[in-house]
Design an enzyme around this catalytic site. Structure first.
Site, PDB file in Angstrom:
ATOM      1  N   SER A 164       0.828  -1.219   0.000  1.00 23.45           N
ATOM      2  CA  SER A 164       0.000   0.000   0.000  1.00 23.45           C
ATOM      3  C   SER A 164       0.862   1.269   0.000  1.00 23.45           C
ATOM      4  CB  SER A 164      -0.882   0.022   1.253  1.00 23.45           C
ATOM      5  OG  SER A 164      -0.080  -0.016   2.426  1.00 23.45           O
ATOM      6  N   GLU A 189       2.302  -3.229  21.407  1.00 22.22           N
ATOM      7  CA  GLU A 189       2.742  -2.945  20.034  1.00 22.22           C
ATOM      8  C   GLU A 189       3.150  -1.475  19.959  1.00 22.22           C
ATOM      9  OE1 GLU A 189       1.000  -4.335  16.010  1.00 22.22           O
ATOM     10  OE2 GLU A 189       0.186  -2.329  16.275  1.00 22.22           O
TER      11      GLU A 189
HETATM   12  P1  GTP Z   1      -2.779  -7.626  12.080  1.00 19.58           P
HETATM   13  O1  GTP Z   1      -3.407  -8.934  12.328  1.00 19.58           O
HETATM   14  O2  GTP Z   1      -3.620  -6.697  11.225  1.00 19.58           O
HETATM   15  O3  GTP Z   1      -2.333  -6.949  13.354  1.00 19.58           O
HETATM   16  O4  GTP Z   1      -1.523  -7.947  11.218  1.00 19.58           O
HETATM   17  P2  GTP Z   1      -0.005  -7.938  11.631  1.00 19.58           P
HETATM   18  O5  GTP Z   1       0.153  -8.461  13.001  1.00 19.58           O
HETATM   19  O6  GTP Z   1       0.763  -8.540  10.529  1.00 19.58           O
HETATM   20  O7  GTP Z   1       0.212  -6.404  11.774  1.00 19.58           O
HETATM   21  P3  GTP Z   1       1.095  -5.372  11.019  1.00 19.58           P
HETATM   22  O8  GTP Z   1       2.356  -5.224  11.788  1.00 19.58           O
HETATM   23  O9  GTP Z   1       1.209  -5.592   9.559  1.00 19.58           O
HETATM   24  O10 GTP Z   1       0.168  -4.074  11.199  1.00 19.58           O
HETATM   25  C1  GTP Z   1      -0.453  -3.769  12.397  1.00 19.58           C
HETATM   26  C2  GTP Z   1      -0.963  -2.340  12.398  1.00 19.58           C
HETATM   27  O11 GTP Z   1      -0.176  -1.491  11.565  1.00 19.58           O
HETATM   28  C3  GTP Z   1      -2.371  -2.150  11.895  1.00 19.58           C
HETATM   29  O12 GTP Z   1      -3.314  -2.374  12.883  1.00 19.58           O
HETATM   30  C4  GTP Z   1      -2.348  -0.674  11.446  1.00 19.58           C
HETATM   31  O13 GTP Z   1      -2.435   0.184  12.570  1.00 19.58           O
HETATM   32  C5  GTP Z   1      -0.964  -0.548  10.887  1.00 19.58           C
HETATM   33  N1  GTP Z   1      -0.923  -0.846   9.442  1.00 19.58           N
HETATM   34  C6  GTP Z   1      -0.373  -1.935   8.848  1.00 19.58           C
HETATM   35  N2  GTP Z   1      -0.502  -1.881   7.520  1.00 19.58           N
HETATM   36  C7  GTP Z   1      -1.128  -0.724   7.234  1.00 19.58           C
HETATM   37  C8  GTP Z   1      -1.538  -0.083   5.995  1.00 19.58           C
HETATM   38  O14 GTP Z   1      -1.348  -0.573   4.887  1.00 19.58           O
HETATM   39  N3  GTP Z   1      -2.174   1.131   6.125  1.00 19.58           N
HETATM   40  C9  GTP Z   1      -2.389   1.721   7.337  1.00 19.58           C
HETATM   41  N4  GTP Z   1      -3.028   2.910   7.343  1.00 19.58           N
HETATM   42  N5  GTP Z   1      -2.027   1.147   8.492  1.00 19.58           N
HETATM   43  C10 GTP Z   1      -1.409  -0.055   8.460  1.00 19.58           C
HETATM   44 MG    MG Z   2      -0.657  -6.777  14.614  1.00 25.63          MG
END
Ligand code: GTP
Ligand code: MG
Length: 252
Positions: A164, A189
């Site tokens: 993204s 986090e």
């Molecule tokens: P989740 O199950 O969603 O928590 O996946 P993950 O554990 O792989 O989390 P990741 O570290 O990718 O992202 C966690 C958080 O980062 C999300 O809840 C958002 O706050 C933020 N985030 C991650 N990707 C995006 C994105 O593409 N756009 C935006 N606006 N925020 C993002």
């Molecule tokens: Mg997460």
């Protein structure tokens, strides 16, 4: 009355009942909820079963306070030593019950407090917004050097942005909280990003939200996502230039 007339009468009565059902259903279901679901037994059940969850949420709130304090202390110290504040703002939140439930459902996590604590890393969230990219890494290193902070996971979406265009440094850390008779490790986090990355992420989040609410067509959403992706690249270039200019100024 003939059998036919009786049949017609029964059919007409059934129709009248069917037509009046929508009007009385809400009242019937309210009565049912009030008389059955809201029984003393049920309310006692909710109270007993919610207590561990409420306690868990309190632990996460305490862990947020710990991590926030650590960053505030670092900011104070750097403001003395470097004569500037590396942190622009800190925003924290405990995930809402609704979001927790949705994630439990999506990730098929067990319903016990232990399963929730193991399965969800982001119930406590601390977002640290900085002006400069170097400060993000400086603060992350300083936090991780502290002997009561354990790194569980590190995701560098600044060096490896998401498709993204999303950029931030994510750390899942474990910190101890001291209760009256025990010490408990709690996961938090931490998201570190620049002001520009934060600005971008909140707009992109709105796009996601509106997209899931189907407020515009698929092709409109694609076009907006494409524009946002270009903005993310420009923002990244701008963040790097600002960093370089600051380096040159401070070297003078
Ligand atoms: P989740 O199950 O969603 O928590 O996946 P993950 O554990 O792989 O989390 P990741 O570290 O990718 O992202 C966690 C958080 O980062 C999300 O809840 C958002 O706050 C933020 N985030 C991650 N990707 C995006 C994105 O593409 N756009 C935006 N606006 N925020 C993002
Ligand atoms: Mg997460």
């Amino acid at each position: 009355m003939t059998e036919k007339e009786l049949d017609n009468e029964i059919q007409a009565s059934l129709k009248r009942i069917e037509n009046s059902l929508p009007a009385i259903m809400p009242r019937l279901s309210e009565d049912m909820i009030r008389d059955n679901l809201m029984s003393d037994e049920f309310l006692d059940f909710v109270k007993v079963n919610m207590l561990p969850i409420e306690q868990m949420m309190t632990f996460y709130q305490c862990a947020i306070m710990q991590v926030e304090t650590k960053f505030k202390i670092l900011n104070e110290q750097f403001s003395l030593n470097l004569e500037r504040n590396p942190i622009e703002s800190i925003k924290s939140r405990v995930k809402s019950y609704e979001s927790i439930m949705r994630k439990i459902r999506r990730k098929k996590i067990g319903l016990s407090v232990e399963d929730i604590e193991d399965g969800l890393n982001d119930i406590a969230g601390v977002r640290v917004v900085c002006s400069y990219i170097d400060d993000i890494y400086l603060l992350a290193d300083c936090l991780l050097q502290q002997d009561d902070v354990t790194l569980v996971e590190r995701k560098d979406y600044i060096k490896n942005p998401k498709p993204s265009g999303y950029r931030s440094l994510h750390l899942i850390v474990e910190v101890p909280i001291f209760l009256h008779n025990e010490k408990k490790s709690v996961k938090v986090e931490v998201q570190l990003r620049t002001i520009a990355m934060d600005f971008w992420a909140s707009l992109e989040h709105t796009l996601h939200y509106k997209r899931s609410e189907k407020e515009f067509t698929g092709s409109e959403a694609e076009e907006l996502a494409g524009e946002l992706s270009e903005c993310a690249t420009e923002i990244s270039r701008l963040d790097k230039r600002m960093q370089e200019i600051r380096n040159r100024i401070t070297e003078l």
